[in-house]
Design a protein around this motif. Structure first.
Motif, PDB file in Angstrom:
ATOM      1  N   PHE A  60      21.226 -55.327   6.603  1.00  0.00           N
ATOM      2  CA  PHE A  60      22.109 -56.470   6.435  1.00  0.00           C
ATOM      3  C   PHE A  60      21.570 -57.686   7.147  1.00  0.00           C
ATOM      4  O   PHE A  60      21.532 -58.791   6.601  1.00  0.00           O
ATOM      5  CB  PHE A  60      23.495 -56.137   6.974  1.00  0.00           C
ATOM      6  N   ALA A  61      21.137 -57.480   8.401  1.00  0.00           N
ATOM      7  CA  ALA A  61      20.690 -58.608   9.201  1.00  0.00           C
ATOM      8  C   ALA A  61      19.475 -59.269   8.559  1.00  0.00           C
ATOM      9  O   ALA A  61      19.403 -60.494   8.453  1.00  0.00           O
ATOM     10  CB  ALA A  61      20.373 -58.140  10.610  1.00  0.00           C
ATOM     11  N   LEU A 100      21.406 -49.578   8.443  1.00  0.00           N
ATOM     12  CA  LEU A 100      22.429 -50.399   7.800  1.00  0.00           C
ATOM     13  C   LEU A 100      22.468 -51.785   8.445  1.00  0.00           C
ATOM     14  O   LEU A 100      22.473 -52.809   7.761  1.00  0.00           O
ATOM     15  CB  LEU A 100      23.795 -49.709   7.914  1.00  0.00           C
ATOM     16  N   ILE A 101      22.448 -51.796   9.786  1.00  0.00           N
ATOM     17  CA  ILE A 101      22.497 -53.087  10.485  1.00  0.00           C
ATOM     18  C   ILE A 101      21.241 -53.899  10.183  1.00  0.00           C
ATOM     19  O   ILE A 101      21.312 -55.084   9.864  1.00  0.00           O
ATOM     20  CB  ILE A 101      22.664 -52.857  12.002  1.00  0.00           C
ATOM     21  N   TYR A 149      20.484 -61.289   5.586  1.00  0.00           N
ATOM     22  CA  TYR A 149      21.179 -62.516   5.988  1.00  0.00           C
ATOM     23  C   TYR A 149      20.195 -63.550   6.517  1.00  0.00           C
ATOM     24  O   TYR A 149      20.196 -64.702   6.107  1.00  0.00           O
ATOM     25  CB  TYR A 149      22.215 -62.166   7.057  1.00  0.00           C
ATOM     26  N   LEU A 150      19.302 -63.091   7.413  1.00  0.00           N
ATOM     27  CA  LEU A 150      18.381 -64.038   8.027  1.00  0.00           C
ATOM     28  C   LEU A 150      17.407 -64.599   6.989  1.00  0.00           C
ATOM     29  O   LEU A 150      17.087 -65.779   7.000  1.00  0.00           O
ATOM     30  CB  LEU A 150      17.626 -63.365   9.178  1.00  0.00           C
TER      31      LEU A 150
END
Lengths: 347, 335
Positions: free
Chosen positions: B322-323, B318-319, B326-327
């Motif tokens: 998302f990361a 999940l992290i 975003y990046l």
């Protein structure tokens, strides 16, 4: 409902608190009532006050329902157990004010207790406590870093880190966490001085420190600014990075402290011991009058929110309902309480 | 945020520009899905490496039956997220429907009656969530979190211990195929067709509009509150179907089996390209996201990772999902 005098005093402060710059807020309070100036930004707003009124009302109901609620012994016990939730909720307030939320507190409570119990024999009590708090600080740093540097929404970040924590604890303890006897924690959780439970003293001490951090220090002003508008505070040069990290680390540390006291209280650690605190800490903050969207609220409201929830749970306990029934009742009551005074008009 | 929100490139009559525009449009429309598609292909490739008979009829039947609950629950989560909300109670709702169905299936109400009642419970629970969000204007996080408490308590009241009587024939038809038909695949196609139909309707467009810009939707005459209420109800229906599928797949009702669904459905929806802010996302992406979430733990077992690490990987994906999103998008915006 609330005292009309307080209402007139605090209404201007509340109005300006929403979107005015902080300096304006401070001066407007000073203009309207100079006696409140000494407490400055720490003025209780209506909602926080309202939660104290609700607490008093509920306590009256409780005493009427079962007179034992008025006895010193019960009051003492209630305050002692309220402290466990109250300390977690104080940390939760710090994060929610910045516009975040921490769903990993349940995991962190367990981390502190498990790490302390696991290392107590080898590292000694002091070493174990330090190790536990360090572990919690690392979790807070991880949460804050994910939210700030990776742009992950706080709900998602902390939900994920909470799950990871449960997994890490499973691996660390091999599925069977230990019990531990740490005299210092045991005394902190169970003993009283002059009839005042030490847990309550600890809670109120932490509340004073957190009060200063949130309502007295520059960092606290930044936290409110960040919760009101991220982009505006970035433009205004608010150090968002330091603020976000401080508040998330603070939240995890407080959840850790609560976990340690719980370890002292029960004498054992378990992987699920923090689970009730996930919802209850957030509910305590919101019932204490803090906006879940951030930027508005008061730390002292959370103290009363935690007491309110503990009293509610105890009241439910007087009717002989099962654990499942208590969950249903508590969930429903929280929703009803939210309905009655925490609606968000701001969208 | 999303590529789809960038202003489109100038439209001229110059044929080369037209072709370029079409190319851009195609790329932009599906660029969110290219990544997840590639990821899924890599995982499937690894899967066949460890388990060569993956694409035989039998494994398709078994695996589709196993993956279906998560896929449909992820669709439910996606519906809520499209309105700009989030559903932290989905695991509790899946468990609740599961327990209702498991308790009733063996009684004189019969399996179909039990299904109908269990689904109505799912819809009702969704509508309650929706009413609190839409009409009481409470934030979805706190409503669904409190609701998860409420419904998990109700589940324990209905079914304190795992149990329930599901007809053996139904279990074997679902898990081993019914006259050679993979029930999981058929059910998935039906659900996708149902969503396609809803998404094209006025209601479906309204969901996207409300999630994309609530004020704008209101200004253009959409009944924002009604749309939110019904969207939560629809999500409840999907979560209910997931709960029933999970009951039939496992053969019993269990109050704890739904718990991981909250995190996993959010992961699947995010991986599938649903925006956290609402209004953007496609169901086929969500299906692929759910497949990734479902396949990864099995692959880890193949590789020899202890099941203790499952929770760590669930949170980790999940992290990372998302990361990376975003990046990547931040990099694109800078260009």
């Amino acid at each position: 409902m609330s005292d009309p005098r307080t209402r007139t005093h605090t209404a201007p402060a509340d109005e300006t608190a929403v979107d005015a710059p902080l300096e304006t807020r401070a001066t407007s309070i000073a203009v309207h009532n100079s006696t409140l100036r000494s407490t400055g930004r720490a003025v209780l707003n209506n909602r926080a006050l309202l939660s104290f009124v609700a607490l008093a009302g509920l306590w009256l109901v409780a005493v009427l329902v079962s007179p034992s609620f008025g006895s010193p012994a019960t009051t003492q016990y209630l305050l002692q157990t309220a402290a466990f939730l109250g300390i977690v909720a104080l940390g939760q307030t710090l994060v929610i004010i910045t516009g975040g939320i921490d769903l990993s507190v349940s995991g962190v409570v367990a981390v502190a207790a498990v790490v302390c119990a696991q290392t107590a024999e080898t590292a000694g009590p002091a070493g174990a406590i330090v190790a536990a708090l360090l572990a919690c600080a690392v979790v807070g740093l991880f949460n804050g870093a994910g939210v700030f540097f990776l742009g992950i929404p706080p709900i998602v970040m902390t939900l994920a880190s909470g799950t990871i924590l449960t997994g890490v604890l499973l691996i660390y303890t091999n599925g069977s966490p230990r019990s531990a006897n740490v005299p210092l924690l045991k005394a902190l959780a169970n003993d009283s001085a002059f009839g005042v439970p030490l847990a309550l003293v600890l809670w109120l001490t932490i509340a004073c420190i957190a009060w200063w951090l949130l309502h007295g220090s520059g960092m606290g002003r930044y936290a409110f600014a960040s919760g009101s508008s991220k982009s505006a505070s970035r433009a205004a040069g608010v150090p968002l990075q330091a603020t976000t990290l401080t508040m998330y680390i603070g939240c995890s540390l407080l959840a850790g402290v609560s976990g340690l006291v719980l370890l002292g209280f029960t004498g054992t650690s378990s992987l699920t011991m923090g689970n009730p605190y996930q919802l209850l800490s957030i509910a305590a903050v919101v019932l204490g009058g803090t906006s879940i969207l951030g930027g508005r609220g008061h730390l002292l409201g959370t103290v009363s929110g935690a007491m309110l929830l503990t009293l509610l749970t105890a009241l439910l306990g007087t009717w002989d309902v099962s654990e499942a029934g208590r969950r249903v009742a508590l969930g429903a009551l929280i929703l009803i309480l939210l309905l009655s005074y925490s609606r968000e008009s701001k969208r | 945020m999303s590529l789809e929100l960038r202003p489109r490139i100038e439209r001229k009559t110059d044929p080369r520009a037209v072709i370029r525009n079409i190319g851009d449009a195609v790329f932009q429309r599906s660029s969110e899905l290219v990544g997840i598609c590639l990821l899924l292909l890599v995982l499937l490739g690894l899967y066949t490496y460890y388990y060569p008979s993956l694409f035989t009829g039998r494994s398709v039947v078994v695996l589709s039956a196993q993956f279906l609950p998560l896929i449909i629950a992820s669709m439910a989560q996606a519906i809520v997220m499209l309105t700009g909300g989030i559903d932290l109670s989905i695991g509790a709702v899946v468990s609740l429907v599961m327990s209702v169905f498991a308790v009733l299936a063996g009684t004189p109400t019969g399996v179909l009656g039990a299904m109908a009642i269990a689904l109505s419970v799912g819809v009702l629970v969704g509508l309650v969530n929706g009413a609190f969000v839409a009409f009481a204007r409470l934030p979805p996080i706190i409503v669904t979190l409190a609701a998860s408490f409420l419904w998990s308590g109700a589940t324990l009241l209905i079914l304190p211990q795992p149990g329930g009587l599901i007809p053996k024939g139904l279990i074997s038809a679902y898990n081993k195929g019914w006259n050679g038909v993979a029930v999981g695949v058929v059910a998935l196609l039906v659900m996708l067709a149902l969503w396609k139909f809803i998404a094209r309707s006025r209601f479906g467009l309204s969901i996207y509009a409300v999630g994309g810009n609530e004020q704008g939707a209101f200004a253009s005459g959409i009944r924002v509150r009604m749309v939110k209420l019904l969207a939560y109800g629809l999500a409840g229906l999907f979560a209910g179907i997931a709960g029933i599928a999970l009951t039939i797949q496992t053969g019993t009702g269990d109050a704890n089996l739904g718990t991981p669904y909250t995190l996993n459905t959010i992961t699947a929806a995010i991986l599938g390209g649903v925006s956290f802010l609402g209004g953007i996302g496609r169901m086929r992406g969500v299906v692929m996201g759910a497949l990734v979430v479902a396949i990864l733990p099995i692959l880890l077992l193949f590789i020899g990772v202890s099941p203790f690490y499952q929770l760590v990987t669930q949170g980790g994906i999940l992290i990372v999902a998302f990361a990376s999103k975003y990046l990547l998008t931040r990099g694109k915006q800078a260009l």
